[in-house]
Design a protein around this motif. Structure first.
Motif, PDB file in Angstrom:
ATOM      1  N   ARG A 265       0.853  -1.200   0.000  1.00 15.03           N
ATOM      2  CA  ARG A 265       0.000   0.000   0.000  1.00 15.03           C
ATOM      3  C   ARG A 265       0.883   1.241   0.000  1.00 15.03           C
ATOM      4  NH1 ARG A 265      -1.862  -3.736   3.223  1.00 15.03           N
ATOM      5  NH2 ARG A 265      -0.723  -2.865   4.989  1.00 15.03           N
ATOM      6  N   VAL A 266       1.250   1.685  -1.196  1.00 21.61           N
ATOM      7  CA  VAL A 266       2.145   2.830  -1.322  1.00 21.61           C
ATOM      8  C   VAL A 266       1.522   3.886  -2.231  1.00 21.61           C
ATOM      9  CG1 VAL A 266       3.433   1.834  -3.270  1.00 21.61           C
ATOM     10  CG2 VAL A 266       4.540   3.513  -1.796  1.00 21.61           C
ATOM     11  N   TYR A 267       1.732   5.133  -1.871  1.00 23.85           N
ATOM     12  CA  TYR A 267       1.165   6.302  -2.547  1.00 23.85           C
ATOM     13  C   TYR A 267       2.335   7.246  -2.823  1.00 23.85           C
ATOM     14  CZ  TYR A 267      -1.814  10.616  -2.622  1.00 23.85           C
ATOM     15  OH  TYR A 267      -2.440  11.799  -2.929  1.00 23.85           O
ATOM     16  N   LYS A 298      -5.101  24.297   6.398  1.00 20.48           N
ATOM     17  CA  LYS A 298      -4.517  23.633   5.234  1.00 20.48           C
ATOM     18  C   LYS A 298      -5.095  22.230   5.077  1.00 20.48           C
ATOM     19  CE  LYS A 298      -0.080  26.064   5.087  1.00 20.48           C
ATOM     20  NZ  LYS A 298       1.402  25.904   5.059  1.00 20.48           N
ATOM     21  N   TYR A 299      -4.954  21.701   3.849  1.00 19.73           N
ATOM     22  CA  TYR A 299      -5.350  20.321   3.589  1.00 19.73           C
ATOM     23  C   TYR A 299      -4.378  19.360   4.265  1.00 19.73           C
ATOM     24  CZ  TYR A 299      -8.491  21.829  -0.218  1.00 19.73           C
ATOM     25  OH  TYR A 299      -9.497  22.393  -0.952  1.00 19.73           O
ATOM     26  N   PHE A 300      -4.805  18.116   4.397  1.00 20.91           N
ATOM     27  CA  PHE A 300      -3.917  17.033   4.799  1.00 20.91           C
ATOM     28  C   PHE A 300      -2.901  16.798   3.681  1.00 20.91           C
ATOM     29  CE2 PHE A 300      -8.163  15.799   3.399  1.00 20.91           C
ATOM     30  CZ  PHE A 300      -7.870  15.309   2.136  1.00 20.91           C
ATOM     31  N   ARG A 301      -1.854  16.039   3.963  1.00 10.75           N
ATOM     32  CA  ARG A 301      -0.818  15.769   2.959  1.00 10.75           C
ATOM     33  C   ARG A 301      -1.387  14.909   1.836  1.00 10.75           C
ATOM     34  NH1 ARG A 301       3.451  18.904   2.901  1.00 10.75           N
ATOM     35  NH2 ARG A 301       4.943  17.277   2.373  1.00 10.75           N
ATOM     36  N   HIS A 302      -1.125  15.335   0.605  1.00  7.88           N
ATOM     37  CA  HIS A 302      -1.567  14.575  -0.569  1.00  7.88           C
ATOM     38  C   HIS A 302      -0.648  14.914  -1.736  1.00  7.88           C
ATOM     39  CE1 HIS A 302      -3.527  18.516  -0.922  1.00  7.88           C
ATOM     40  NE2 HIS A 302      -3.508  18.328  -2.225  1.00  7.88           N
ATOM     41  N   ALA A 303      -0.652  14.053  -2.747  1.00  3.52           N
ATOM     42  CA  ALA A 303       0.238  14.248  -3.891  1.00  3.52           C
ATOM     43  C   ALA A 303      -0.343  15.287  -4.844  1.00  3.52           C
ATOM     44  CB  ALA A 303       0.452  12.925  -4.626  1.00  3.52           C
ATOM     45  N   SER A 334      -9.174  14.788  -3.377  1.00  7.44           N
ATOM     46  CA  SER A 334     -10.071  13.631  -3.253  1.00  7.44           C
ATOM     47  C   SER A 334      -9.279  12.345  -3.079  1.00  7.44           C
ATOM     48  CB  SER A 334     -10.972  13.520  -4.486  1.00  7.44           C
ATOM     49  OG  SER A 334     -11.861  14.608  -4.570  1.00  7.44           O
ATOM     50  N   LEU A 335      -8.275  12.150  -3.934  1.00  9.22           N
ATOM     51  CA  LEU A 335      -7.472  10.924  -3.848  1.00  9.22           C
ATOM     52  C   LEU A 335      -6.809  10.814  -2.484  1.00  9.22           C
ATOM     53  CD1 LEU A 335      -6.385   8.456  -5.536  1.00  9.22           C
ATOM     54  CD2 LEU A 335      -4.319   9.812  -5.835  1.00  9.22           C
ATOM     55  N   GLY A 336      -6.221  11.917  -2.013  1.00  9.39           N
ATOM     56  CA  GLY A 336      -5.581  11.891  -0.701  1.00  9.39           C
ATOM     57  C   GLY A 336      -6.556  11.570   0.414  1.00  9.39           C
ATOM     58  N   SER A 337      -7.781  12.076   0.309  1.00  9.59           N
ATOM     59  CA  SER A 337      -8.785  11.833   1.352  1.00  9.59           C
ATOM     60  C   SER A 337      -9.205  10.377   1.408  1.00  9.59           C
ATOM     61  CB  SER A 337     -10.011  12.721   1.121  1.00  9.59           C
ATOM     62  OG  SER A 337     -10.779  12.272   0.012  1.00  9.59           O
ATOM     63  N   TRP A 338      -9.168   9.686   0.265  1.00  5.66           N
ATOM     64  CA  TRP A 338      -9.580   8.279   0.237  1.00  5.66           C
ATOM     65  C   TRP A 338      -8.637   7.386   1.028  1.00  5.66           C
ATOM     66  CZ3 TRP A 338     -10.282   8.557  -5.781  1.00  5.66           C
ATOM     67  CH2 TRP A 338     -11.399   9.362  -6.066  1.00  5.66           C
ATOM     68  N   ASP A 343      -3.724   2.203   6.297  1.00  8.40           N
ATOM     69  CA  ASP A 343      -2.295   1.990   6.551  1.00  8.40           C
ATOM     70  C   ASP A 343      -1.551   2.133   5.224  1.00  8.40           C
ATOM     71  OD1 ASP A 343       0.141   1.344   7.601  1.00  8.40           O
ATOM     72  OD2 ASP A 343      -0.261  -0.803   7.796  1.00  8.40           O
ATOM     73  N   VAL A 344      -1.290   3.385   4.840  1.00 11.85           N
ATOM     74  CA  VAL A 344      -0.687   3.703   3.550  1.00 11.85           C
ATOM     75  C   VAL A 344       0.639   4.428   3.770  1.00 11.85           C
ATOM     76  CG1 VAL A 344      -0.952   5.035   1.411  1.00 11.85           C
ATOM     77  CG2 VAL A 344      -2.924   3.858   2.416  1.00 11.85           C
ATOM     78  N   GLU A 345       1.655   4.042   3.011  1.00 14.57           N
ATOM     79  CA  GLU A 345       2.936   4.736   3.076  1.00 14.57           C
ATOM     80  C   GLU A 345       2.967   5.845   2.022  1.00 14.57           C
ATOM     81  OE1 GLU A 345       7.784   3.967   2.760  1.00 14.57           O
ATOM     82  OE2 GLU A 345       6.379   2.291   2.551  1.00 14.57           O
ATOM     83  N   HIS A 346       3.115   7.083   2.474  1.00  9.77           N
ATOM     84  CA  HIS A 346       3.205   8.240   1.580  1.00  9.77           C
ATOM     85  C   HIS A 346       4.671   8.465   1.219  1.00  9.77           C
ATOM     86  CE1 HIS A 346      -0.781   8.746   3.189  1.00  9.77           C
ATOM     87  NE2 HIS A 346      -1.005   9.829   2.479  1.00  9.77           N
ATOM     88  N   ILE A 347       4.987   8.382  -0.070  1.00  9.76           N
ATOM     89  CA  ILE A 347       6.360   8.602  -0.544  1.00  9.76           C
ATOM     90  C   ILE A 347       6.427   9.972  -1.214  1.00  9.76           C
ATOM     91  CG2 ILE A 347       8.234   7.757  -2.002  1.00  9.76           C
ATOM     92  CD1 ILE A 347       7.516   5.843   0.242  1.00  9.76           C
TER      93      ILE A 347
END
Length: 407
Positions: A265-267, A298-303, A334-338, A343-347
């Protein structure tokens, strides 16, 4: 007369003393006898008490030793039970993961089967879905495009996407699928749809989303449908979304993703946390700004939306839960909110958001080739249909890099 009285008194005194002596002697003897009798009775009783005390002590000792033995046995049994619990917990986790993977694969297979049996294939690749799922691909690259972006698509075909047999070889030998992603117009079968069909007949590089109507405010829905469709058609490790005004070095992208193949589970992308814009009429306005707290939050962290990649498990998760995933105004949000709560690793990899020359050129000369290049001011390459060739010439990885790439 007085003499007689004295004699009588002496006699009486003598008798009294004699009887007194005998009486005392008898009392003494009786006392000795009574004392000896008590001693005879007391000594055995004392001995009995001592024996009872000794037996009680021995009994307590045996009980204590028995308790210690039982405590040791219970401690040993406790350790064994804890060990078995850990083993059982590990087995349950492994089984749960296996079930989850099977569920995802089942959903993907059903989606592909329904699209084939329903008579309305998800894309021009739907007829190959059954055979394509027999093999494993590294990545599916979906290039988000619109009806009005014909010049952009042609500029991308002329630069970083191989054409004809080279693209087919890229799929067969390198496991890399590349498609332009587009839905349908509001008027089904109208002039816009016919134009795309004609273009696809010429190049064969489109992924048509049957259930999506194109529109700028529908990008979140389009992203959701793209991942659900792609995971149903191709069994890949990663699914990538990129805009049609961004330059991509495919081999460098592949090398980047391969490093994270072991993580289910990597993003991956250029992570950001921009302001939530509550003012109407501005670009990137967020109608649901109140959900993110006070003004100025601010928004949460997302790509960032120009290019990002997700692993198969996350694409399958979107496919399974697409009917309940909320869509915000901005598709990258939207993608980040999903993935919030998963349990996702944000790279955060900044090579996925290099600038156009000279920025990407300097980095390439230093041996740090960029994955993607664009202009932040334009959220893509400014005037990309004209400038992308220059970006490719100065920052491209070269054809040999793609030919030599393996995973």
């Amino acid at each position: 007369m007085s003499f007689k009285s004295k004699g009588e008194q002496s006699s009486r005194s003598f008798v009294s003393k004699k009887w007194t002596f005998l009486l005392c002697l008898g009392c003494f003897c009786a006392g000795m006898l009574f004392t000896n009798s008590n001693r005879v009775e007391t000594v055995p009783q004392s001995k009995g008490i001592m024996r009872a005390t000794a037996m009680e002590a021995e009994k307590q000792k045996l009980i204590s030793e028995d308790c210690n033995l039982k405590a040791k046995e219970e401690k040993h049994v406790s350790k064994d039970i804890i060990g078995e619990v850990f083993k059982t917990h590990h087995a349950i986790q492994k089984l749960d993961k296996t079930i989850s993977n099977l569920e995802m694969e089942l959903v993907a297979a059903r989606a592909a089967q329904e699209s084939l049996l329903g008579g309305s294939p998800l894309s021009t690749d739907a007829n190959k879905a059954k055979s394509s799922r027999k093999r494993k691909y590294l990545m599916v690259i979906g290039i988000n495009t619109a009806f009005s972006s014909r010049k952009r698509r042609d500029s991308v075909r002329a630069t970083w996407i191989p054409q004809g047999e080279k693209r087919k070889k890229l799929e067969d030998e390198k496991g890399i699928i590349i498609r332009f992603v587009i839905g349908h117009s509001a008027t089904t079968g109208g002039i816009l749809d016919r134009a795309i069909e004609a273009e696809n007949k010429k190049h064969g590089d489109f992924l048509r989303l049957q259930d999506h109507v194109e529109g700028y405010l529908e990008l979140s829905a389009k992203t959701k449908i793209y991942f659900a469709t792609a995971v149903a058609l191709w069994d890949a490790d990663f699914y990538v979304k990129v805009d049609d005004d961004v330059h991509v070095n495919i081999a460098t992208l592949g090398e980047t993703l391969v490093r994270h193949q072991k993580n289910p589970r990597v993003y991956i992308g250029c992570m950001k946390s921009g302001p939530v814009l509550s003012q109407k009429g501005v670009r990137y306005h967020e109608p649901e700004h109140w959900k993110f707290g006070e003004a100025g939050n601010k928004y949460f962290r997302h790509a960032t939306g120009q290019l990002y990649a997700i692993s198969k498990d996350l694409a399958s998760y979107i496919s399974i839960n697409q009917h309940v995933l909320h869509k915000y105004a901005n598709e990258d949000v939207s993608l980040g909110s999903w993935f919030i709560g998963l349990d996702v690793e944000h790279i955060d990899d900044r090579r996925l958001c290099c600038g156009t020359p000279p920025d990407c050129e300097w980095k390439a000369q230093a041996g740090n080739v960029c994955v993607a290049s664009f202009d932040w001011t334009c959220s893509g390459i400014c005037k990309s249909a004209d400038r992308i060739k220059e970006v490719h010439r100065r920052c491209g990885e070269g054809e040999n890099a793609l030919l030599g790439f393996t995973f």
